[in-house]
Design a protein around this motif. Sequence first.
Motif, PDB file in Angstrom:
ATOM      1  N   MET A   1      30.274  52.004 -10.011  1.00 35.25           N
ATOM      2  CA  MET A   1      31.673  52.001  -9.615  1.00 35.25           C
ATOM      3  C   MET A   1      32.188  50.566  -9.627  1.00 35.25           C
ATOM      4  N   ALA A   2      33.352  50.384 -10.206  1.00 34.54           N
ATOM      5  CA  ALA A   2      33.971  49.064 -10.265  1.00 34.54           C
ATOM      6  C   ALA A   2      34.346  48.592  -8.865  1.00 34.54           C
ATOM      7  N   ARG A   3      34.293  47.263  -8.677  1.00 29.41           N
ATOM      8  CA  ARG A   3      34.671  46.654  -7.403  1.00 29.41           C
ATOM      9  C   ARG A   3      35.944  45.848  -7.586  1.00 29.41           C
ATOM     10  N   LEU A   4      36.835  45.961  -6.594  1.00 29.19           N
ATOM     11  CA  LEU A   4      38.100  45.233  -6.614  1.00 29.19           C
ATOM     12  C   LEU A   4      38.367  44.659  -5.236  1.00 29.19           C
ATOM     13  N   GLY A   5      38.519  43.349  -5.168  1.00 27.50           N
ATOM     14  CA  GLY A   5      38.931  42.681  -3.936  1.00 27.50           C
ATOM     15  C   GLY A   5      40.416  42.380  -4.027  1.00 27.50           C
ATOM     16  N   ILE A   6      41.171  42.851  -3.045  1.00 30.67           N
ATOM     17  CA  ILE A   6      42.611  42.601  -3.010  1.00 30.67           C
ATOM     18  C   ILE A   6      42.884  41.563  -1.928  1.00 30.67           C
ATOM     19  N   PHE A   7      43.428  40.433  -2.327  1.00 33.03           N
ATOM     20  CA  PHE A   7      43.670  39.305  -1.434  1.00 33.03           C
ATOM     21  C   PHE A   7      45.180  39.171  -1.236  1.00 33.03           C
ATOM     22  N   ILE A   8      45.598  39.224   0.030  1.00 31.58           N
ATOM     23  CA  ILE A   8      47.012  39.346   0.366  1.00 31.58           C
ATOM     24  C   ILE A   8      47.562  38.054   0.969  1.00 31.58           C
ATOM     25  N   GLY A   9      48.747  37.685   0.528  1.00 30.41           N
ATOM     26  CA  GLY A   9      49.524  36.627   1.158  1.00 30.41           C
ATOM     27  C   GLY A   9      50.816  37.247   1.662  1.00 30.41           C
ATOM     28  N   ALA A  27      41.157  55.691  -6.083  1.00 30.23           N
ATOM     29  CA  ALA A  27      39.995  56.445  -5.601  1.00 30.23           C
ATOM     30  C   ALA A  27      38.727  56.163  -6.406  1.00 30.23           C
ATOM     31  N   SER A  28      38.859  55.817  -7.669  1.00 26.68           N
ATOM     32  CA  SER A  28      37.685  55.609  -8.517  1.00 26.68           C
ATOM     33  C   SER A  28      37.133  54.190  -8.454  1.00 26.68           C
ATOM     34  N   VAL A 146      42.673  50.852 -14.827  1.00 27.88           N
ATOM     35  CA  VAL A 146      42.031  51.422 -16.027  1.00 27.88           C
ATOM     36  C   VAL A 146      41.164  50.372 -16.722  1.00 27.88           C
ATOM     37  N   GLN A 147      41.521  49.118 -16.606  1.00 31.69           N
ATOM     38  CA  GLN A 147      40.804  48.041 -17.287  1.00 31.69           C
ATOM     39  C   GLN A 147      39.550  47.580 -16.545  1.00 31.69           C
ATOM     40  N   LEU A 148      39.338  48.049 -15.334  1.00 31.34           N
ATOM     41  CA  LEU A 148      38.183  47.587 -14.549  1.00 31.34           C
ATOM     42  C   LEU A 148      36.882  48.139 -15.090  1.00 31.34           C
TER      43      LEU A 148
END
Length: 148
Positions: A1-9, A27-28, A146-148
């Motif tokens: 499963m792809a990992r994504l870190g979302i960093f917020i300002g 969800a994926s 989709v690109q992850l």
Amino acid sequence: MARLGIFIGSVYGGAEDLAEALASSAASVDTQVYFDPTLDDFLDYKDDTVLIISSTTGQGEIPENLLPLYVALQDQFPLLPEQGFGVIAMGDSSYGEDRFCGAGRQFDALLSELGAKSLQPRLDIDAGIHFEPLEVAQDWFDQFVVQL
């Protein structure tokens, strides 16, 4: 499963609300949202993907909660050739073109300098045109995932 870190300002919560809504729609993907990120949090994704979602303050500055990460990345200058990234910049064009989405533009440029790979062009959301940023960001985000 792809990992994504979302960093917020965020200052008033708009970027935070947008990040939470987008994260819940992926969800994926193994998604983690960071409001007060450290350099270690960010570097944990050096072989994965990060998304910067930031409003812009004052004269085009990065919000206080995200500024320490930006400064640490500038100071440490870790090369990130395996990292993918995207940027959603929020601003108001009525403050002037040189200030509009300034925080997002700065992060976009810095991550490129560090060798990270932009997965798609930065999304600039103008609060003067789009009162609800999710309406603009959801399609962009769906294509990004989709690109992850």
